[in-house]
Scaffold this motif. Structure first.
Motif, mmCIF file in Angstrom:
data_model
loop_
_atom_site.group_PDB
_atom_site.id
_atom_site.type_symbol
_atom_site.label_atom_id
_atom_site.label_comp_id
_atom_site.label_asym_id
_atom_site.label_seq_id
_atom_site.Cartn_x
_atom_site.Cartn_y
_atom_site.Cartn_z
ATOM 1 N N TRP A 1 99.644 39.422 -37.853
ATOM 2 C CA TRP A 1 100.811 40.140 -37.348
ATOM 3 C C TRP A 1 102.010 39.733 -38.180
ATOM 4 O O TRP A 1 102.199 38.552 -38.481
ATOM 5 N N GLY A 2 102.870 40.688 -38.516
ATOM 6 C CA GLY A 2 104.103 40.394 -39.233
ATOM 7 C C GLY A 2 105.140 39.793 -38.290
ATOM 8 O O GLY A 2 104.925 39.683 -37.075
ATOM 9 N N ALA A 3 106.274 39.424 -38.846
ATOM 10 C CA ALA A 3 107.354 38.813 -38.076
ATOM 11 C C ALA A 3 107.736 39.698 -36.890
ATOM 12 O O ALA A 3 108.029 40.886 -37.053
ATOM 13 N N GLY A 4 107.671 39.151 -35.690
ATOM 14 C CA GLY A 4 108.070 39.863 -34.477
ATOM 15 C C GLY A 4 107.057 40.862 -33.936
ATOM 16 O O GLY A 4 107.196 41.352 -32.815
ATOM 17 N N GLN A 5 106.020 41.177 -34.698
ATOM 18 C CA GLN A 5 105.057 42.206 -34.287
ATOM 19 C C GLN A 5 104.266 41.781 -33.058
ATOM 20 O O GLN A 5 104.118 42.560 -32.114
ATOM 21 N N LEU A 6 103.761 40.554 -33.030
ATOM 22 C CA LEU A 6 102.978 40.102 -31.884
ATOM 23 C C LEU A 6 103.847 40.041 -30.629
ATOM 24 O O LEU A 6 103.427 40.471 -29.558
ATOM 25 N N ALA B 1 101.991 35.857 -37.193
ATOM 26 C CA ALA B 1 100.897 35.143 -36.532
ATOM 27 C C ALA B 1 99.584 35.472 -37.221
ATOM 28 O O ALA B 1 99.433 36.515 -37.867
ATOM 29 N N MET B 2 98.624 34.551 -37.069
ATOM 30 C CA MET B 2 97.294 34.712 -37.646
ATOM 31 C C MET B 2 96.287 34.183 -36.639
ATOM 32 O O MET B 2 96.506 33.146 -36.023
ATOM 33 N N GLY B 3 95.197 34.919 -36.449
ATOM 34 C CA GLY B 3 94.164 34.473 -35.526
ATOM 35 C C GLY B 3 92.793 34.991 -35.921
ATOM 36 O O GLY B 3 92.648 35.792 -36.851
ATOM 37 N N ILE B 4 91.797 34.509 -35.180
ATOM 38 C CA ILE B 4 90.402 34.900 -35.404
ATOM 39 C C ILE B 4 89.854 35.464 -34.096
ATOM 40 O O ILE B 4 89.925 34.806 -33.046
ATOM 41 N N VAL B 5 89.314 36.681 -34.144
ATOM 42 C CA VAL B 5 88.641 37.265 -32.983
ATOM 43 C C VAL B 5 87.359 36.467 -32.772
ATOM 44 O O VAL B 5 86.572 36.293 -33.709
ATOM 45 N N ILE B 6 87.141 35.984 -31.552
ATOM 46 C CA ILE B 6 86.013 35.070 -31.307
ATOM 47 C C ILE B 6 84.884 35.667 -30.472
ATOM 48 O O ILE B 6 83.938 34.969 -30.148
ATOM 49 N N ASN B 7 84.961 36.948 -30.150
ATOM 50 C CA ASN B 7 83.910 37.517 -29.308
ATOM 51 C C ASN B 7 83.263 38.771 -29.885
ATOM 52 O O ASN B 7 82.606 39.515 -29.172
#
Length: 191
Positions: free
Chosen positions: A137-142, A39-45
């Motif tokens: 996050w790597g595979a399964g990490q999240l 998974a990939m994301g952006i912290v927005i706060n």
């Protein structure tokens, strides 16, 4: 036989009060991509002490560019902290920017400098969040972290992401689940 985990793309990840990881404590993260590979994301706060004009100077962007929109820059996560990401509403059916990834019908993630120049000049998308770095996050990490109660998740809300002040986004995201984070214990555990 296990079922395929559902994707958290276009969801918020809300850190639980007991999270002590300095990168993610008291954060809300917009998930841009989620698959069996990670998974990939952006912290927005997490606003940082940097604005768009500072970033453009650092990038040696044309000195004659008039900065009409000197918006705040965010710490998007601990991975590639020197790389810029712009989360923004899609303005047309096809993004005019050089390097865009369409997350949903409404949201794009762009990494090219042309969008920064457009935002600065007042011609870019009005609903945009500029971040340095991302969360990965790597595979399964999240999935493992969620099962360990490190995160809550909920569908993303673009008004929270683009219109609510950064310091109010965490509680606003939790409120969409009917949760007041101030009332949750900071102690981890399982019932």
């Amino acid at each position: 036989m296990s079922s395929k985990p559902s994707s958290l793309r276009d969801h918020f990840l809300i850190s639980m009060p007991h999270m002590h990881d300095l990168h993610f404590a008291q954060t809300v993260t917009y998930i841009c991509d989620h698959s069996e590979y990670g998974a990939m994301g952006i912290v927005i706060n997490r606003a940082i002490d940097l604005h768009l004009d500072d970033l453009l100077k650092h990038l040696d962007v044309e000195k004659t560019l008039q900065v009409h929109d000197n918006r705040q820059i965010y710490a998007g996560g601990p991975v590639q902290g020197e790389r810029g990401f712009v989360l923004h509403r899609l303005q047309t059916e096809a993004s005019p920017w050089l390097a865009s990834y369409q997350v949903t019908d409404e949201v794009c993630l762009t990494t090219s400098i042309d969008i920064l120049e457009a935002i600065a000049s007042g011609a870019g998308p009005g609903d945009a969040l500029i971040a340095l770095g991302y969360a990965g996050w790597g595979a399964g990490q999240l999935e493992k972290e969620i099962s360990e109660n490190a995160w809550l998740s909920c569908p993303a809300n673009l008004d929270i992401m683009f219109r609510i002040p950064a310091d109010e986004r965490l509680q606003a995201a939790a409120s969409t689940l009917g949760i007041n984070l101030d009332l949750l214990t900071a102690q981890a555990g399982h019932a």
